[in-house]
Motif scaffolding. Structure first.
Motif, PDB file in Angstrom:
ATOM      1  N   ASP A  98       0.799  -1.224   0.000  1.00 50.69           N
ATOM      2  CA  ASP A  98       0.000   0.000   0.000  1.00 50.69           C
ATOM      3  C   ASP A  98       0.833   1.275   0.000  1.00 50.69           C
ATOM      4  O   ASP A  98       0.325   2.349   0.295  1.00 50.69           O
ATOM      5  CB  ASP A  98      -0.928   0.005   1.213  1.00 50.69           C
ATOM      6  CG  ASP A  98      -0.172  -0.114   2.528  1.00 50.69           C
ATOM      7  OD1 ASP A  98       1.061  -0.258   2.477  1.00 50.69           O
ATOM      8  OD2 ASP A  98      -0.818  -0.055   3.595  1.00 50.69           O
ATOM      9  N   ALA A  99       2.117   1.185  -0.334  1.00 53.89           N
ATOM     10  CA  ALA A  99       2.971   2.380  -0.362  1.00 53.89           C
ATOM     11  C   ALA A  99       3.404   2.663  -1.795  1.00 53.89           C
ATOM     12  O   ALA A  99       3.819   1.766  -2.517  1.00 53.89           O
ATOM     13  CB  ALA A  99       4.188   2.189   0.526  1.00 53.89           C
ATOM     14  N   ALA A 100       3.287   3.932  -2.182  1.00 57.72           N
ATOM     15  CA  ALA A 100       3.672   4.322  -3.534  1.00 57.72           C
ATOM     16  C   ALA A 100       5.176   4.502  -3.617  1.00 57.72           C
ATOM     17  O   ALA A 100       5.838   4.849  -2.646  1.00 57.72           O
ATOM     18  CB  ALA A 100       2.963   5.612  -3.921  1.00 57.72           C
ATOM     19  N   GLY A 101       5.721   4.261  -4.779  1.00 57.34           N
ATOM     20  CA  GLY A 101       7.148   4.435  -5.008  1.00 57.34           C
ATOM     21  C   GLY A 101       7.414   4.634  -6.489  1.00 57.34           C
ATOM     22  O   GLY A 101       6.485   4.853  -7.277  1.00 57.34           O
ATOM     23  N   ARG A 102       8.666   4.551  -6.874  1.00 59.87           N
ATOM     24  CA  ARG A 102       9.015   4.634  -8.293  1.00 59.87           C
ATOM     25  C   ARG A 102       8.708   3.299  -8.952  1.00 59.87           C
ATOM     26  O   ARG A 102       8.913   2.239  -8.367  1.00 59.87           O
ATOM     27  CB  ARG A 102      10.496   4.964  -8.446  1.00 59.87           C
ATOM     28  CG  ARG A 102      10.887   6.308  -7.879  1.00 59.87           C
ATOM     29  CD  ARG A 102      12.391   6.493  -7.921  1.00 59.87           C
ATOM     30  NE  ARG A 102      12.920   6.477  -9.273  1.00 59.87           N
ATOM     31  CZ  ARG A 102      14.211   6.552  -9.579  1.00 59.87           C
ATOM     32  NH1 ARG A 102      15.099   6.610  -8.607  1.00 59.87           N
ATOM     33  NH2 ARG A 102      14.605   6.538 -10.832  1.00 59.87           N
ATOM     34  N   ARG A 103       8.210   3.345 -10.164  1.00 55.13           N
ATOM     35  CA  ARG A 103       7.877   2.111 -10.881  1.00 55.13           C
ATOM     36  C   ARG A 103       8.775   1.972 -12.107  1.00 55.13           C
ATOM     37  O   ARG A 103       8.938   2.898 -12.899  1.00 55.13           O
ATOM     38  CB  ARG A 103       6.414   2.100 -11.297  1.00 55.13           C
ATOM     39  CG  ARG A 103       6.023   0.919 -12.177  1.00 55.13           C
ATOM     40  CD  ARG A 103       4.539   0.690 -12.190  1.00 55.13           C
ATOM     41  NE  ARG A 103       4.063   0.223 -10.890  1.00 55.13           N
ATOM     42  CZ  ARG A 103       2.798  -0.137 -10.643  1.00 55.13           C
ATOM     43  NH1 ARG A 103       1.890  -0.073 -11.608  1.00 55.13           N
ATOM     44  NH2 ARG A 103       2.440  -0.545  -9.447  1.00 55.13           N
ATOM     45  N   PHE A 104       9.344   0.778 -12.242  1.00 50.40           N
ATOM     46  CA  PHE A 104      10.210   0.467 -13.380  1.00 50.40           C
ATOM     47  C   PHE A 104       9.574  -0.646 -14.202  1.00 50.40           C
ATOM     48  O   PHE A 104       9.021  -1.607 -13.645  1.00 50.40           O
ATOM     49  CB  PHE A 104      11.594   0.039 -12.905  1.00 50.40           C
ATOM     50  CG  PHE A 104      12.316   1.093 -12.111  1.00 50.40           C
ATOM     51  CD1 PHE A 104      13.026   2.091 -12.755  1.00 50.40           C
ATOM     52  CD2 PHE A 104      12.266   1.095 -10.721  1.00 50.40           C
ATOM     53  CE1 PHE A 104      13.694   3.075 -12.030  1.00 50.40           C
ATOM     54  CE2 PHE A 104      12.932   2.069  -9.986  1.00 50.40           C
ATOM     55  CZ  PHE A 104      13.637   3.062 -10.640  1.00 50.40           C
ATOM     56  N   SER A 105       9.661  -0.508 -15.524  1.00 53.04           N
ATOM     57  CA  SER A 105       9.085  -1.491 -16.439  1.00 53.04           C
ATOM     58  C   SER A 105      10.159  -2.012 -17.374  1.00 53.04           C
ATOM     59  O   SER A 105      11.207  -1.384 -17.563  1.00 53.04           O
ATOM     60  CB  SER A 105       7.937  -0.870 -17.251  1.00 53.04           C
ATOM     61  OG  SER A 105       6.943  -0.325 -16.404  1.00 53.04           O
ATOM     62  N   ALA A 106       9.884  -3.164 -17.973  1.00 57.35           N
ATOM     63  CA  ALA A 106      10.804  -3.729 -18.964  1.00 57.35           C
ATOM     64  C   ALA A 106      10.785  -2.852 -20.211  1.00 57.35           C
ATOM     65  O   ALA A 106       9.727  -2.617 -20.786  1.00 57.35           O
ATOM     66  CB  ALA A 106      10.387  -5.152 -19.299  1.00 57.35           C
ATOM     67  N   ARG A 107      11.965  -2.370 -20.641  1.00 60.12           N
ATOM     68  CA  ARG A 107      12.043  -1.457 -21.787  1.00 60.12           C
ATOM     69  C   ARG A 107      13.042  -1.933 -22.831  1.00 60.12           C
ATOM     70  O   ARG A 107      13.414  -1.184 -23.725  1.00 60.12           O
ATOM     71  CB  ARG A 107      12.440  -0.055 -21.292  1.00 60.12           C
ATOM     72  CG  ARG A 107      11.581   0.435 -20.150  1.00 60.12           C
ATOM     73  CD  ARG A 107      12.062   1.762 -19.587  1.00 60.12           C
ATOM     74  NE  ARG A 107      11.835   2.863 -20.500  1.00 60.12           N
ATOM     75  CZ  ARG A 107      12.159   4.124 -20.233  1.00 60.12           C
ATOM     76  NH1 ARG A 107      12.732   4.412 -19.074  1.00 60.12           N
ATOM     77  NH2 ARG A 107      11.934   5.079 -21.101  1.00 60.12           N
ATOM     78  N   GLY A 108      13.502  -3.174 -22.695  1.00 56.48           N
ATOM     79  CA  GLY A 108      14.530  -3.663 -23.601  1.00 56.48           C
ATOM     80  C   GLY A 108      15.911  -3.378 -23.030  1.00 56.48           C
ATOM     81  O   GLY A 108      16.107  -2.368 -22.336  1.00 56.48           O
ATOM     82  N   TRP A 109      16.867  -4.252 -23.325  1.00 56.16           N
ATOM     83  CA  TRP A 109      18.194  -4.092 -22.738  1.00 56.16           C
ATOM     84  C   TRP A 109      18.921  -2.817 -23.163  1.00 56.16           C
ATOM     85  O   TRP A 109      19.566  -2.170 -22.326  1.00 56.16           O
ATOM     86  CB  TRP A 109      19.045  -5.316 -23.036  1.00 56.16           C
ATOM     87  CG  TRP A 109      18.690  -6.478 -22.151  1.00 56.16           C
ATOM     88  CD1 TRP A 109      18.101  -7.642 -22.512  1.00 56.16           C
ATOM     89  CD2 TRP A 109      18.880  -6.550 -20.736  1.00 56.16           C
ATOM     90  NE1 TRP A 109      17.902  -8.445 -21.417  1.00 56.16           N
ATOM     91  CE2 TRP A 109      18.380  -7.813 -20.306  1.00 56.16           C
ATOM     92  CE3 TRP A 109      19.418  -5.692 -19.782  1.00 56.16           C
ATOM     93  CZ2 TRP A 109      18.416  -8.216 -18.977  1.00 56.16           C
ATOM     94  CZ3 TRP A 109      19.455  -6.093 -18.449  1.00 56.16           C
ATOM     95  CH2 TRP A 109      18.965  -7.329 -18.065  1.00 56.16           C
TER      96      TRP A 109
END
Length: 415
Positions: free
Chosen positions: A318-329
């Motif tokens: 339930d805590a917000a933070g930075r979000r990282f997604s797969a974007r290619g190497w």
């Protein structure tokens, strides 16, 4: 008392009732009448699960009339007692019985196992031997497991984890601890740059089944199931045992049955781990263990020094933070370069001179760009000298300056 008698292992035994009713009460009465140092693990379907101590010679550890340890009851005799009561006690097998089972399996499935070992064997030839048909893939879908990784790592590991797993990874910080939070149905390992990131505490929260925790430190990984012994209860009354040594053997057996203490000590974390709190989180509630399913997970993670707010964020999500997604190497590598030293430095080392200087420049991209221009100018000047070595160094300076300038331009746009 001989060393062979003192040394025993805890066997997980199951009791089955052919009638299909709950065998727990009768099984507990039988073990209690023989004064076996046993404990109940609960009831599942038509079987009751027990912990029973057995010596290397096959003798069950029990108490005599004076509350002293006795070793005159062997496994076969105990099984016969259960048979007379209409129950079946599954407690290991003699060596000859195991050899007989192995022989039967080899005769029945030997050819199939050889075919499995043959790399040239075609998958279509394995039908009916546990191999799913091509049209049954949906029946083998793996449910995603929520994962919360607590460590000293910065955002860099979250970027790489997102790329490796192909799922979004949330990053949250609290003091010198960080949290990577994501959900995945594939096998994976925690990424690490070295001992400065450790310990890495990976809490796996499946939709069904027991929560398990993997702790990595010093090249070793320990596996823990804090709730597996939660409802374990002694068959005998510990407080009523008159001989203190016998009571201590019984208590230690119950507390150490899952091997959590040995695993924790094997991590060699010293003062970085409150081993008593971690052990209490894995101990049976009946013996003073932490009460509550989720509370035990929280207490276990907190024993490593993880802040309570971060533990809550990892377990409750339930805590917000930075979000990282797969974007290619290629894009991931570029993002790591832009992140620079600030992101790859362990959180416990952020106040060291190099990390502080990098953070100082990151907060002033104009100054960083000016340093890049100065490096580029010096590189160009070096390429105009007569010395081949100096010209080579100048070329390297130019390349480095161009990369730095590109990074500073990117950082300026992100501000």
């Amino acid at each position: 008392m001989s060393e062979e008698q003192i040394a025993f292992h805890v066997s997980y035994a199951s009791v089955e009732s052919p009638a299909g009713d709950d065998p727990t009460a009768t099984a507990s009465d039988l073990l209690r009448s023989e004064r076996v140092l046993a404990a109940s693990r609960g009831f599942d379907g038509e079987e009751a699960v027990y912990l029973i101590p057995v010596t290397e010679s096959g003798d069950v550890v029990a108490l005599d009339a004076d509350d002293r340890l006795r070793f005159d009851l062997n496994v076969i005799a105990l099984q016969q007692i259960f048979e007379k009561a209409g129950l079946t006690l599954h407690l290991g097998e003699p060596d000859d019985a195991l050899e007989e089972v192995d022989q039967e399996l080899d005769e029945e499935f030997g050819a199939a196992f050889e075919q499995l070992d043959d790399p040239a064997a075609a998958s279509e030839d394995l039908g009916g031997f546990g191999m799913p048909d091509s049209g049954d893939d949906d029946g083998f879908a793996v449910e995603p497991v929520r994962v919360a990784e607590f460590s000293r790592r910065g955002p860099w590991g979250a970027r790489i984890t997102a790329q490796l797993t192909g799922v979004d990874v949330d990053y949250v910080e609290a003091g010198t601890w960080s949290l990577y939070r994501y959900a995945t149905g594939q096998s994976h390992g925690a990424v690490s740059s070295g001992s400065a990131d450790e310990p890495i505490i990976e809490v796996n929260l499946p939709q069904h089944g027991e929560v398990w925790v993997e702790v990595t430190a010093g090249g070793c990984t320990g596996m823990f199931w804090p709730n597996i012994q939660r409802f374990t209860e002694p068959v005998l009354d510990l407080e009523a045992i008159a001989v203190p040594e016998s009571a201590e053997v019984y208590r230690r057996m119950l507390l150490e049955a899952d091997g959590a203490g040995d695993e924790l000590r094997g991590l060699r974390l010293g003062d970085a781990l409150d081993i008593e709190a971690a052990t209490r989180a894995c101990a049976p509630e009946a013996l003073g263990g932490t009460a509550g399913e989720t509370e035990r997970i929280r207490a276990f993670v907190a024993a490593f020094g993880v802040p309570a707010t971060l533990v809550t964020a990892g377990i409750d999500g339930d805590a917000a933070g930075r979000r990282f997604s797969a974007r290619g190497w290629p894009r991931t590598v570029a993002d790591l370069a832009v992140g620079g030293i600030t992101e790859v430095t362990a959180l416990t080392r952020r106040e060291r001179p190099l990390a502080r200087a990098a953070r100082f420049l990151r907060e002033r991209p104009t100054l960083g760009a000016a340093i890049g221009v100065a490096e580029l100018t010096a590189g160009i000047a070096a390429t105009r000298t007569r010395s081949g070595a100096v010209r080579g160094l100048g070329a390297l300076m130019i390349v480095d300056a161009i990369v730095d300038l590109a990074i500073w331009v990117r950082r300026s746009r992100q501000r």
